[in-house]
Design an enzyme around this catalytic site. Structure first.
Site, PDB file in Angstrom:
ATOM      1  N   THR A   1       0.811  -1.213   0.000  1.00 18.03           N
ATOM      2  CA  THR A   1       0.000   0.000   0.000  1.00 18.03           C
ATOM      3  C   THR A   1       0.847   1.266   0.000  1.00 18.03           C
ATOM      4  O   THR A   1       0.563   2.225  -0.690  1.00 18.03           O
ATOM      5  CB  THR A   1      -0.927  -0.026   1.225  1.00 18.03           C
ATOM      6  OG1 THR A   1      -1.659  -1.249   1.200  1.00 18.03           O
ATOM      7  CG2 THR A   1      -1.890   1.122   1.215  1.00 18.03           C
TER       8      THR A   1
ATOM      9  N   LYS B   1       2.059  -8.179  13.478  1.00 10.22           N
ATOM     10  CA  LYS B   1       0.806  -7.546  13.045  1.00 10.22           C
ATOM     11  C   LYS B   1      -0.311  -8.224  13.825  1.00 10.22           C
ATOM     12  O   LYS B   1      -0.652  -9.366  13.549  1.00 10.22           O
ATOM     13  CB  LYS B   1       0.624  -7.710  11.537  1.00 10.22           C
ATOM     14  CG  LYS B   1      -0.615  -7.006  10.991  1.00 10.22           C
ATOM     15  CD  LYS B   1      -0.687  -7.063   9.464  1.00 10.22           C
ATOM     16  CE  LYS B   1      -1.952  -6.385   8.963  1.00 10.22           C
ATOM     17  NZ  LYS B   1      -2.020  -6.345   7.487  1.00 10.22           N
TER      18      LYS B   1
ATOM     19  N   THR C   1       2.058  -4.765   4.569  1.00 10.27           N
ATOM     20  CA  THR C   1       2.028  -5.044   6.002  1.00 10.27           C
ATOM     21  C   THR C   1       1.817  -6.535   6.317  1.00 10.27           C
ATOM     22  O   THR C   1       2.156  -6.980   7.412  1.00 10.27           O
ATOM     23  CB  THR C   1       0.921  -4.230   6.698  1.00 10.27           C
ATOM     24  OG1 THR C   1      -0.339  -4.518   6.086  1.00 10.27           O
ATOM     25  CG2 THR C   1       1.210  -2.749   6.606  1.00 10.27           C
ATOM     26  N   ASP C   2       1.276  -7.305   5.369  1.00  7.59           N
ATOM     27  CA  ASP C   2       0.937  -8.705   5.670  1.00  7.59           C
ATOM     28  C   ASP C   2       2.124  -9.506   6.209  1.00  7.59           C
ATOM     29  O   ASP C   2       1.988 -10.248   7.177  1.00  7.59           O
ATOM     30  CB  ASP C   2       0.418  -9.420   4.412  1.00  7.59           C
ATOM     31  CG  ASP C   2      -1.099  -9.421   4.342  1.00  7.59           C
ATOM     32  OD1 ASP C   2      -1.694  -8.364   4.630  1.00  7.59           O
ATOM     33  OD2 ASP C   2      -1.687 -10.462   3.987  1.00  7.59           O
TER      34      ASP C   2
END
Lengths: 419, 419
Positions: free
Chosen positions: A92, A245, A168-169
């Site tokens: 992103t 996360k 971010t995953d």
């Protein structure tokens, strides 16, 4: 149909609208969607309508190369500012920066960076580099190696700090990988974005600016810089091997497990503060050990698991078990684990509790696991343990000792007494 | 050598010292160790020394049966108090209670309970029952079924509440299983202990007393009652489907994921307070649906995972994926997932983030997974999702709809807006 045109692409049951990118190939069209993401569409069977020509001015790869050096850039080099290298891997946040060039292998320059995130102006001299452009669920150990090499080269070329833009995953896995592969005399700061640039709640600018400030700091570690809360007050700086996360969508999804974050970037003042001991800038020389043993799997134990599940690890170099509690699995699995170890698989126990230390000396099940040859992973997070084992099997002579020694802060000192 | 003797047992490289229990069989000696745990030792090749005869008076199974009815008990039934059934499955807490009888299938009575935990006196009339005596890593779906049946029978026999004593390793899975299998008009409260009775920091008495108070409350749900903090102030009451052991060793290891606990038991006053909506005592009639499809596996995705890993699910009835972020795996795994679904495996996506909702409509990878036939598990915890899928495949006509509908609080209302 040319790069820069707004197009509608239909293929199978899907319709995409966006800007055609120059990274399109003979086989694939690459379209930048409204949300900032790139999508690749097979040209075969795709129907394309040009909705509007030339809505975005796009440099050709050749133009970009010709104008790519800092000396030609409109942005002047400022001797008083540090030089920060921005490395893009996709996700992103990168979609904000790579909008203009689109190409997956292009260099981008200071001008591109500042056009994408004007708030970065005046904070550093920038170098830009694209390692790949993928959503991070598609990250692989091979890309970790490319990324480590790129960071190494940037630091060798004089960067005073590196910012890695990453989806971010799987950011925590990549940050762990670089933590083990690199010894760095400067900060290497991963950052990403939980909300794309077109959303009012986007976190991309604050995270990018904070990451640049962290990259200018004195903490020569691999860090993750993301929102510390749901407000726009602070970013937290997490140690790459201890971060996780912990929420699918919140902007403050990233947390340090079992401790406070290493540091904070206050967004108002952009003061960077560190709360705990860390490696200082210049403390180590630059070095890289990028070899990885890719044949390592992770198995999370749950009640009712068929012992045959462990066949997946047959012949593997390594296996991380994510056990229950202090590091247990059903007793019925132990003979199979014993066989794996006998056949040369290194088996390391971690806990699905995530917080706290594995201790297989307390209960019988644990003692049987130790007897079977299982290595206790201390309080290393399961995902970090997988990355570390891949690295240790390729680089360490004494794998068991390495797995029980903190290389990059992945093992914490005991924070609470056991009794 | 007789039950009740203090013995030293040597076998292979191990030495055990403790009290010989009457549950010893022709093949196995069962010894109660100092820490309160039972250990089973193969009689073959075991050398036994009797250190002291008859250190513990042990009833024969026959005596126990003869004196086992409440009417013969020295503890008088008090009409003004509710009747709480204590069910033991093993683990640290049960070892406090089952010390005297030792046997794995015996009934125990109010007297036994009060001798083990005198603090329980005067709070309720007690019935006792042993379902099994195992460390909870060895819990199986079959034992969940026995346990559900036992709870059902106790409630049918008039218990005003049930306390289940359980090892902490897999307590969350068993609590989830009973949440789906039972409709209960009274509280069913799991409790356990992170430190055994011989440690000064043991949490077993406070947890047991708090669990009994919770079992007397008006919340007719399956709950987990464990320390709320490292001090001895409060126990937290967690909904069985939302609780997770988040630390390997701390007394306050159990947390409700993504919300505050449902309730609190203040230890000083023993006041039980509920903070959120819950099912009230008597709201539903007692019912049991104990069928389970045992052929369900859970696979946690990590970068570098070999797509062949998914072969473990070939021919399985169900597969829970623990993906990254909003519910993703590497794109290379999707064809295999598509095959599994085509071959009749129900595949449900959850997130290793643990908090937050799966949403596979945002990114291409997710949309491809949905097209492959993957069911979004909403914000159901991965472990709970596995138990639920085992239950849904055996009991529900519409499995997809069931997995996306909250049966026992496992799916929470959205707590934070997505944008």
């Amino acid at each position: 149909m040319n790069p820069g045109d707004r197009v509608r692409v239909e293929r199978a049951d899907r319709t995409y609208e966006g800007v055609l990118l120059p990274s399109s190939t003979e086989a694939h069209l690459v379209v930048k969607l409204e949300g900032g993401y790139n999508v690749g569409v097979d040209r075969d069977d795709a129907a394309v309508d040009v909705l509007e020509e030339g809505v975005h001015e796009i440099e050709s790869a050749q133009d970009a190369e010709e104008s790519g050096s800092d000396s030609d850039s409109e942005v002047e080099f400022d001797d008083d500012l540090p030089t920060i290298s921005l490395i893009s891997t996709g996700g992103t946040i990168a979609s904000t920066v790579d909008y203009r060039t689109g190409a997956v292998t292009a260099q981008f320059d200071a001008e591109d960076v500042l056009r994408a995130v004007p708030d970065l102006a005046g904070r550093a001299n920038y170098r830009g580099r694209v390692v790949t452009n993928i959503l991070s669920e598609n990250m692989t150990p091979e890309v970790w190696q490319d990324l480590a090499q790129a960071v190494y080269e940037e630091i060798e070329a004089g960067a005073d700090g590196v910012v890695v833009m990453h989806g971010t995953d799987t950011m925590q896995y990549s940050a762990s990988a670089l933590s083990f592969m690199l010894e760095t005399p400067v900060p290497v700061v991963f950052t990403g974005s939980q909300r794309s640039a077109d959303r009012p709640s986007s976190d991309n600018v604050m995270n990018a600016v904070s990451a640049v400030e962290a990259a200018k700091s004195d903490c020569a570690e691999v860090l993750v810089c993301m929102h510390a809360s749901e407000s726009d007050d602070d970013c937290a700086l997490h140690r790459g091997t201890r971060v996780r996360k912990n929420h699918t969508s919140r902007r403050d999804a990233f947390e340090t497990v079992g401790a406070e974050p290493l540091g904070t970037v206050e967004y108002d003042s952009l003061d960077v503060t560190f709360h705990r001991e860390h490696r200082e800038r210049g403390e180590t020389d630059l070095a890289i050990d990028p070899a990885l043993e890719s044949d390592v799997e992770l198995v999370k134990f749950t009640p009712g698991m068929d012992p045959a599940f462990l066949d997946v690890a047959e012949g593997s170099a390594g296996l991380i078990l994510e056990g229950t509690g202090l590091g247990h699995v059903h007793t019925d699995l132990i003979p199979k684990i014993e066989e794996l170890v006998a056949d040369g698989t290194t088996v390391v126990m971690t806990s699905q509790c995530l917080e706290g230390r594995v201790c297989d000396r307390v209960y019988d099940t644990g003692r049987d696991l130790l007897e079977a040859g299982v290595i206790e992973g201390e309080d290393t997070l399961p995902g970090t343990a997988k990355v570390k084992l891949m690295w240790a099997l390729a680089n360490a002579d004494a794998v068991e000792e390495t797995m029980q020694t903190s290389i990059a802060g992945e093992i914490q000192r005991r924070s609470t007494p056991w009794t």
